[in-house]
Design a protein around this motif. Structure first.
Motif, PDB file in Angstrom:
ATOM      1  N   UNK A 206     -33.963  69.234   9.592  1.00 33.80           N
ATOM      2  CA  UNK A 206     -34.565  68.135   9.030  1.00 33.80           C
ATOM      3  C   UNK A 206     -34.269  66.846   9.996  1.00 33.80           C
ATOM      4  N   UNK A 207     -33.014  66.563  10.024  1.00 34.36           N
ATOM      5  CA  UNK A 207     -32.416  65.331  10.772  1.00 34.36           C
ATOM      6  C   UNK A 207     -31.285  65.908  11.606  1.00 34.36           C
ATOM      7  N   UNK A 208     -31.743  66.382  12.824  1.00 36.75           N
ATOM      8  CA  UNK A 208     -30.859  67.024  13.791  1.00 36.75           C
ATOM      9  C   UNK A 208     -30.758  68.510  13.274  1.00 36.75           C
ATOM     10  N   UNK A 209     -29.528  68.773  13.252  1.00 35.28           N
ATOM     11  CA  UNK A 209     -29.224  70.186  12.759  1.00 35.28           C
ATOM     12  C   UNK A 209     -27.902  70.131  11.817  1.00 35.28           C
ATOM     13  N   UNK A 210     -27.986  70.681  10.622  1.00 33.68           N
ATOM     14  CA  UNK A 210     -27.072  70.515   9.681  1.00 33.68           C
ATOM     15  C   UNK A 210     -26.668  72.218   9.474  1.00 33.68           C
ATOM     16  N   UNK A 211     -25.447  72.615   9.360  1.00 29.88           N
ATOM     17  CA  UNK A 211     -24.670  73.859   8.955  1.00 29.88           C
ATOM     18  C   UNK A 211     -23.837  73.618   7.860  1.00 29.88           C
ATOM     19  N   UNK A 212     -24.198  74.496   6.616  1.00 32.26           N
ATOM     20  CA  UNK A 212     -23.245  74.528   5.834  1.00 32.26           C
ATOM     21  C   UNK A 212     -22.702  75.767   5.351  1.00 32.26           C
ATOM     22  N   UNK A 213     -21.450  75.894   5.107  1.00 37.89           N
ATOM     23  CA  UNK A 213     -20.944  77.434   4.875  1.00 37.89           C
ATOM     24  C   UNK A 213     -20.745  77.572   3.554  1.00 37.89           C
ATOM     25  N   UNK A 214     -21.204  78.832   3.050  1.00 39.12           N
ATOM     26  CA  UNK A 214     -21.063  79.093   1.538  1.00 39.12           C
ATOM     27  C   UNK A 214     -20.302  80.197   1.355  1.00 39.12           C
ATOM     28  N   UNK A 215     -20.106  81.323   2.272  1.00 35.33           N
ATOM     29  CA  UNK A 215     -19.032  82.290   1.990  1.00 35.33           C
ATOM     30  C   UNK A 215     -18.686  82.734   3.649  1.00 35.33           C
ATOM     31  N   UNK A 216     -17.385  83.151   3.752  1.00 32.91           N
ATOM     32  CA  UNK A 216     -16.610  83.556   5.037  1.00 32.91           C
ATOM     33  C   UNK A 216     -16.384  82.702   5.800  1.00 32.91           C
ATOM     34  N   UNK A 217     -16.691  82.821   7.030  1.00 28.64           N
ATOM     35  CA  UNK A 217     -16.281  81.629   8.123  1.00 28.64           C
ATOM     36  C   UNK A 217     -17.264  81.850   9.261  1.00 28.64           C
ATOM     37  N   UNK A 218     -17.475  80.760  10.019  1.00 28.10           N
ATOM     38  CA  UNK A 218     -18.340  80.789  11.032  1.00 28.10           C
ATOM     39  C   UNK A 218     -17.836  80.069  12.176  1.00 28.10           C
ATOM     40  N   UNK A 230     -16.168  74.749  16.560  1.00 27.93           N
ATOM     41  CA  UNK A 230     -15.521  74.367  15.299  1.00 27.93           C
ATOM     42  C   UNK A 230     -15.999  75.256  14.309  1.00 27.93           C
ATOM     43  N   UNK A 231     -14.667  75.724  13.651  1.00 29.87           N
ATOM     44  CA  UNK A 231     -14.653  76.859  12.566  1.00 29.87           C
ATOM     45  C   UNK A 231     -14.924  76.147  11.397  1.00 29.87           C
ATOM     46  N   UNK A 232     -15.818  76.556  10.559  1.00 32.57           N
ATOM     47  CA  UNK A 232     -16.146  76.219   9.124  1.00 32.57           C
ATOM     48  C   UNK A 232     -15.812  77.162   8.054  1.00 32.57           C
ATOM     49  N   UNK A 233     -15.056  76.739   7.113  1.00 33.24           N
ATOM     50  CA  UNK A 233     -14.814  77.213   5.880  1.00 33.24           C
ATOM     51  C   UNK A 233     -15.650  77.096   4.600  1.00 33.24           C
ATOM     52  N   UNK A 234     -15.699  78.018   3.533  1.00 33.21           N
ATOM     53  CA  UNK A 234     -16.518  77.794   2.379  1.00 33.21           C
ATOM     54  C   UNK A 234     -16.624  76.323   2.014  1.00 33.21           C
ATOM     55  N   UNK A 235     -17.617  76.045   1.628  1.00 26.47           N
ATOM     56  CA  UNK A 235     -17.926  74.191   1.169  1.00 26.47           C
ATOM     57  C   UNK A 235     -17.801  73.284   2.344  1.00 26.47           C
ATOM     58  N   UNK A 236     -17.680  73.659   3.403  1.00 30.71           N
ATOM     59  CA  UNK A 236     -17.658  72.663   4.337  1.00 30.71           C
ATOM     60  C   UNK A 236     -19.048  72.714   5.165  1.00 30.71           C
ATOM     61  N   UNK A 237     -19.494  71.701   5.747  1.00 33.01           N
ATOM     62  CA  UNK A 237     -20.855  71.420   6.628  1.00 33.01           C
ATOM     63  C   UNK A 237     -20.445  70.803   7.820  1.00 33.01           C
ATOM     64  N   UNK A 238     -21.429  70.810   8.887  1.00 31.62           N
ATOM     65  CA  UNK A 238     -21.193  69.917   9.894  1.00 31.62           C
ATOM     66  C   UNK A 238     -22.833  69.457  10.136  1.00 31.62           C
ATOM     67  N   UNK A 239     -22.725  68.359  10.476  1.00 35.30           N
ATOM     68  CA  UNK A 239     -24.103  67.752  11.125  1.00 35.30           C
ATOM     69  C   UNK A 239     -24.294  67.200  12.595  1.00 35.30           C
ATOM     70  N   UNK A 240     -25.167  67.747  13.172  1.00 31.57           N
ATOM     71  CA  UNK A 240     -25.326  67.274  14.535  1.00 31.57           C
ATOM     72  C   UNK A 240     -26.399  66.263  14.632  1.00 31.57           C
ATOM     73  N   UNK A 241     -26.049  65.160  14.920  1.00 32.43           N
ATOM     74  CA  UNK A 241     -26.868  64.018  15.047  1.00 32.43           C
ATOM     75  C   UNK A 241     -27.551  63.882  16.443  1.00 32.43           C
ATOM     76  N   UNK A 242     -28.945  64.046  16.511  1.00 39.78           N
ATOM     77  CA  UNK A 242     -29.719  64.310  17.614  1.00 39.78           C
ATOM     78  C   UNK A 242     -29.207  62.909  18.635  1.00 39.78           C
ATOM     79  N   UNK A 243     -28.877  61.905  18.066  1.00 46.78           N
ATOM     80  CA  UNK A 243     -28.613  60.874  19.145  1.00 46.78           C
ATOM     81  C   UNK A 243     -27.249  60.981  19.702  1.00 46.78           C
TER      82      UNK A 243
END
Length: 338
Positions: A206-218, A230-243
């Motif tokens: 929607x605005x750049x790219x947002x990745x949010x982890x619910x279970x496991x690890x990515x 970047x390794x995410x753990x449950x409950x974490x998110x990362x947002x890549x701003x297109x700028x």
């Protein structure tokens, strides 16, 4: 001074709870009446605040028929006396048809109004899928993984003997990945990639790219990044701003409500009203708008079925003491009462 501040905070909290109960009673009075009775109890202030909130909803035109799929709920309130002479509102309900078919959230698969599950072992190879506005589709992949494709979203799928690749070309999707040690599951969205072997996560564009982890690890790699992962753990998110083209932003805590889109009912807790409208408008060609855009800055505290724009508009109007104008083609206008 502290006493007054404490009372103000308690009153504000009670007002939030009252507006939430009004929204629940508009949406599904049969299921929520007992809970409303317990919440009010013998508390005269709660009864008074709830009655005032309901009257505001009536003035805003938020009451009457509320449509959920094939069901229509018509609620009529009448004042009654509590055993301790505390007035509050009693709901009677006439329900036609079925209100919800059911929710299956295991591995992120949701079967709800507007969803069309697609299953089959033929999904190996190259396939593309897209949803129309208002459509939510569940894809059951040949490896046991699944994808919940949100409204107006699209994916390209490529499976071979070495990798499982999915490209989210637009919109939002929930990925529930079956574990395969020798064949990673890779999701790409714009220039960001997610590598998973057995996990559940959301990706949106929607605005750049947002990745949010619910279970496991990515493992997440952003645009312009050569080696940093970047390794995410449950409950974490990362947002890549297109700028911002270089570097990987830090992981942050995701709002629990952000993961609720798969079942359609979301909790908005002190969220600006314009964010609520943006979420609901994704599901309908008929758009909710404020007559005065500054109205959207007001924060709301509501539970809303985001795939039903009429319901969202009526509940927002009740909360913000606005009127609902449905006379404009393609729009539902929220305005100040005349």
């Amino acid at each position: 001074m502290i006493g007054w501040l404490g009372r103000d905070a308690r009153r504000r909290r009670t007002e939030k709870q009252a507006y939430r109960w009004v929204g629940k009673m508009i949406a599904d009075p049969a299921s929520n009446e007992a809970g409303l009775r317990r919440w009010i109890g013998d508390d005269e202030e709660r009864a008074r605040i709830y009655n005032r909130a309901w009257q505001g909803a009536a003035k805003a035109g938020a009451l009457g028929g509320v449509v959920y799929g094939d069901a229509r709920v018509r609620a009529a309130h009448r004042s009654i006396e509590h055993t301790r002479k505390v007035p509050y509102l009693w709901l009677t309900t006439v329900t036609v048809g079925l209100m919800l078919l059911g929710i299956a959230l295991t591995f992120g698969i949701s079967l709800l109004f507007g969803e069309h599950p697609v299953a089959g072992s033929s999904l190996n190879g190259d396939r593309s899928y897209a949803t129309a506005t208002g459509e939510v589709r569940t894809l059951a992949l040949a490896d046991g993984s699944s994808i919940v494709l949100d409204t107006h979203s699209a994916v390209d799928i490529h499976f071979d003997g070495e990798t499982r690749k999915v490209t989210l070309t637009r919109g939002r999707a929930r990925f529930a990945v079956a574990h395969e040690a020798e064949r990673p599951f890779i999701v790409s969205a714009r220039d960001a990639t997610v590598t998973a072997r057995g996990t559940v996560f959301d990706v949106d564009t929607f605005q750049g790219v947002r990745i949010a982890l619910i279970e496991g690890a990515v493992d997440v790699r952003g645009p312009g990044v050569v080696q940093a992962v970047l390794r995410l753990f449950p409950g974490q998110q990362v947002w890549f701003n297109p700028a911002v083209r270089n570097g990987t932003p830090a992981a942050t805590r995701a709002r629990p409500s952000d993961a609720q889109w798969v079942n359609g009912m979301k909790t908005f807790d002190d969220v600006p009203a314009h964010e609520v409208i943006a979420e609901a408008n994704r599901y309908s060609e008929r758009q909710i708008v404020f007559e005065d855009p500054t109205m959207g800055d007001a924060e709301v505290f509501l539970d809303l079925h985001i795939r039903n724009t009429v319901d969202v508009a009526r509940n927002l109007a009740a909360y913000l003491h606005l009127a609902v104008d449905e006379s404009h083609p393609g729009q539902i206008v929220l305005r100040r009462p005349k």
